[in-house]
Write a protein that holds these residues in place. Sequence first.
Motif, PDB file in Angstrom:
ATOM      1  N   MET A  88      44.445  51.692  38.422  1.00 18.22           N
ATOM      2  CA  MET A  88      45.046  51.353  39.708  1.00 18.22           C
ATOM      3  C   MET A  88      44.042  51.532  40.854  1.00 18.22           C
ATOM      4  O   MET A  88      43.924  50.690  41.738  1.00 18.22           O
ATOM      5  CB  MET A  88      46.286  52.222  39.948  1.00 18.22           C
ATOM      6  CG  MET A  88      47.038  51.923  41.232  1.00 18.22           C
ATOM      7  SD  MET A  88      47.775  50.284  41.250  1.00 18.22           S
ATOM      8  CE  MET A  88      49.111  50.541  40.085  1.00 18.22           C
ATOM      9  N   PHE A  89      43.299  52.656  40.793  1.00 20.25           N
ATOM     10  CA  PHE A  89      42.305  52.905  41.829  1.00 20.25           C
ATOM     11  C   PHE A  89      41.229  51.821  41.838  1.00 20.25           C
ATOM     12  O   PHE A  89      40.825  51.338  42.910  1.00 20.25           O
ATOM     13  CB  PHE A  89      41.670  54.287  41.622  1.00 20.25           C
ATOM     14  CG  PHE A  89      40.501  54.559  42.529  1.00 20.25           C
ATOM     15  CD1 PHE A  89      40.703  54.874  43.867  1.00 20.25           C
ATOM     16  CD2 PHE A  89      39.199  54.489  42.056  1.00 20.25           C
ATOM     17  CE1 PHE A  89      39.625  55.110  44.710  1.00 20.25           C
ATOM     18  CE2 PHE A  89      38.121  54.723  42.882  1.00 20.25           C
ATOM     19  CZ  PHE A  89      38.334  55.042  44.222  1.00 20.25           C
ATOM     20  N   GLN A  90      40.762  51.436  40.651  1.00 21.15           N
ATOM     21  CA  GLN A  90      39.735  50.400  40.551  1.00 21.15           C
ATOM     22  C   GLN A  90      40.245  49.066  41.091  1.00 21.15           C
ATOM     23  O   GLN A  90      39.492  48.279  41.682  1.00 21.15           O
ATOM     24  CB  GLN A  90      39.273  50.250  39.094  1.00 21.15           C
ATOM     25  CG  GLN A  90      38.509  51.448  38.552  1.00 21.15           C
ATOM     26  CD  GLN A  90      37.219  51.707  39.326  1.00 21.15           C
ATOM     27  OE1 GLN A  90      36.578  50.770  39.823  1.00 21.15           O
ATOM     28  NE2 GLN A  90      36.845  52.976  39.441  1.00 21.15           N
ATOM     29  N   TRP A  91      41.536  48.808  40.881  1.00 18.76           N
ATOM     30  CA  TRP A  91      42.140  47.556  41.353  1.00 18.76           C
ATOM     31  C   TRP A  91      42.134  47.507  42.884  1.00 18.76           C
ATOM     32  O   TRP A  91      41.762  46.507  43.492  1.00 18.76           O
ATOM     33  CB  TRP A  91      43.564  47.457  40.803  1.00 18.76           C
ATOM     34  CG  TRP A  91      44.257  46.167  41.113  1.00 18.76           C
ATOM     35  CD1 TRP A  91      44.082  44.968  40.507  1.00 18.76           C
ATOM     36  CD2 TRP A  91      45.257  45.957  42.121  1.00 18.76           C
ATOM     37  NE1 TRP A  91      44.903  44.014  41.057  1.00 18.76           N
ATOM     38  CE2 TRP A  91      45.629  44.602  42.055  1.00 18.76           C
ATOM     39  CE3 TRP A  91      45.857  46.792  43.054  1.00 18.76           C
ATOM     40  CZ2 TRP A  91      46.593  44.048  42.892  1.00 18.76           C
ATOM     41  CZ3 TRP A  91      46.816  46.250  43.899  1.00 18.76           C
ATOM     42  CH2 TRP A  91      47.171  44.899  43.813  1.00 18.76           C
ATOM     43  N   PHE A  92      42.546  48.627  43.528  1.00 23.45           N
ATOM     44  CA  PHE A  92      42.532  48.686  44.986  1.00 23.45           C
ATOM     45  C   PHE A  92      41.092  48.643  45.515  1.00 23.45           C
ATOM     46  O   PHE A  92      40.811  48.011  46.535  1.00 23.45           O
ATOM     47  CB  PHE A  92      43.222  49.966  45.478  1.00 23.45           C
ATOM     48  CG  PHE A  92      44.709  49.824  45.622  1.00 23.45           C
ATOM     49  CD1 PHE A  92      45.265  49.055  46.634  1.00 23.45           C
ATOM     50  CD2 PHE A  92      45.565  50.447  44.735  1.00 23.45           C
ATOM     51  CE1 PHE A  92      46.629  48.920  46.769  1.00 23.45           C
ATOM     52  CE2 PHE A  92      46.932  50.323  44.857  1.00 23.45           C
ATOM     53  CZ  PHE A  92      47.477  49.558  45.874  1.00 23.45           C
TER      54      PHE A  92
ATOM     55  N   TYR B 292      39.876  45.179  45.549  1.00 25.83           N
ATOM     56  CA  TYR B 292      40.528  44.383  46.597  1.00 25.83           C
ATOM     57  C   TYR B 292      39.896  44.636  47.964  1.00 25.83           C
ATOM     58  O   TYR B 292      39.741  43.720  48.779  1.00 25.83           O
ATOM     59  CB  TYR B 292      42.022  44.725  46.630  1.00 25.83           C
ATOM     60  CG  TYR B 292      42.790  44.097  47.770  1.00 25.83           C
ATOM     61  CD1 TYR B 292      43.072  42.733  47.791  1.00 25.83           C
ATOM     62  CD2 TYR B 292      43.226  44.876  48.842  1.00 25.83           C
ATOM     63  CE1 TYR B 292      43.769  42.160  48.835  1.00 25.83           C
ATOM     64  CE2 TYR B 292      43.929  44.317  49.893  1.00 25.83           C
ATOM     65  CZ  TYR B 292      44.205  42.956  49.885  1.00 25.83           C
ATOM     66  OH  TYR B 292      44.898  42.388  50.913  1.00 25.83           O
ATOM     67  N   LEU B 293      39.484  45.895  48.220  1.00 25.41           N
ATOM     68  CA  LEU B 293      39.012  46.258  49.552  1.00 25.41           C
ATOM     69  C   LEU B 293      37.493  46.180  49.695  1.00 25.41           C
ATOM     70  O   LEU B 293      36.988  46.113  50.815  1.00 25.41           O
ATOM     71  CB  LEU B 293      39.465  47.685  49.892  1.00 25.41           C
ATOM     72  CG  LEU B 293      40.982  47.886  50.019  1.00 25.41           C
ATOM     73  CD1 LEU B 293      41.312  49.378  50.134  1.00 25.41           C
ATOM     74  CD2 LEU B 293      41.517  47.148  51.230  1.00 25.41           C
ATOM     75  N   SER B 294      36.760  46.194  48.588  1.00 23.48           N
ATOM     76  CA  SER B 294      35.291  46.252  48.647  1.00 23.48           C
ATOM     77  C   SER B 294      34.674  44.860  48.749  1.00 23.48           C
ATOM     78  O   SER B 294      35.292  43.854  48.390  1.00 23.48           O
ATOM     79  CB  SER B 294      34.740  46.957  47.406  1.00 23.48           C
ATOM     80  OG  SER B 294      35.245  48.268  47.305  1.00 23.48           O
TER      81      SER B 294
END
Length: 341
Positions: A1-5, A8-10
């Motif tokens: 989940m953290f990698q997904w966010f 998305y933001l990077s």
Amino acid sequence: MFQWFKSYLSGRTQFTVVNGVNSSPNSISYGVPQGSVLGPLLFLLYINDIGSIPDLNTKPKLFADDTNVFVHSSDMHDLNTKCQLTINRLFDWLLANRLSINYVKTSYMLFSPSRSMRSSFDLTLSLNNNKISRVTTAKFLGITIDENLDWTPHINDLCLMLRKYVGVFYKLSFKLPQNILRMLYFAIVYPHLLYGIELYANTFETYLHDLVTLNNRILRILQHKPIHTTLPSLYYTYCTLPINKLFQFQLLLHTHNIYYNSDKLPSIFLVDRILNHSIHSHNTRTSLDFHRTLPNSNTGSKVTSTLGARLWNSLPLTLKSINDFNQFKNKLKEFLYVNEI
């Protein structure tokens, strides 16, 4: 989940266009994409701990990026100190979280039962060495709040907005059938009257006079009624209530929920649910009514819990005994059509 966010933001960049010339792209190291679906949710998650700031003596009231803080004290100098300490704590949190604040939109308002005290005292507050200005009115979630809490600025705003429709409704009244005109009233006028009526209509009748007159005029125009038409018939035709009774109606619906459905309401409303039988054991006709304490000021008499209890206790027992909300709502409207409370 953290990698997904993170994905998305990077890796986002932005640039500016001036007179058809593009600037070079610049990397965005923090923040959320403007106008994105996830943006508001991520922002709310980001600021969610603002209420947990250590040594903060009051919890901020948040709605998206609109933040309000309410500080109270019986002494003006103590109030000034508490407010400044609160501002300092909030500013430290903003710095730690890399958030900036709009100094122009940051202001304070002073509420006090004594007008003379408000006029003779100003707080000296600053945010990052920027003086915080005092205002007499402020817009909060569509309601104009004034320092006197008499709601006249909000009522004036309502009148100004509704006057724009008078001429339009007059022309449309000769072109559209009655069912469409009725729909227009409940789509354009009624929502504005209803929104926040528990607040702004809790004032003197003289302050509501212009709004009441304007609403009556709109109803006459839409229904093709002459000026001498009785007011109850205007409202009965549209199955609605005059503003003063609509205020009582909404406040009593809220009180009904406190009385019968307090377990489904936020805990703050539980303090308003004090019944007579919890104060004394006498088997009286009013033992199941709300317990009322006599207010010692005009301001105290307008507190929602006090006024709601008074209105509820004045209802006939046949109405107060209805625990079904929808049935109570229908019967209450019928009662208010023909009765004054």
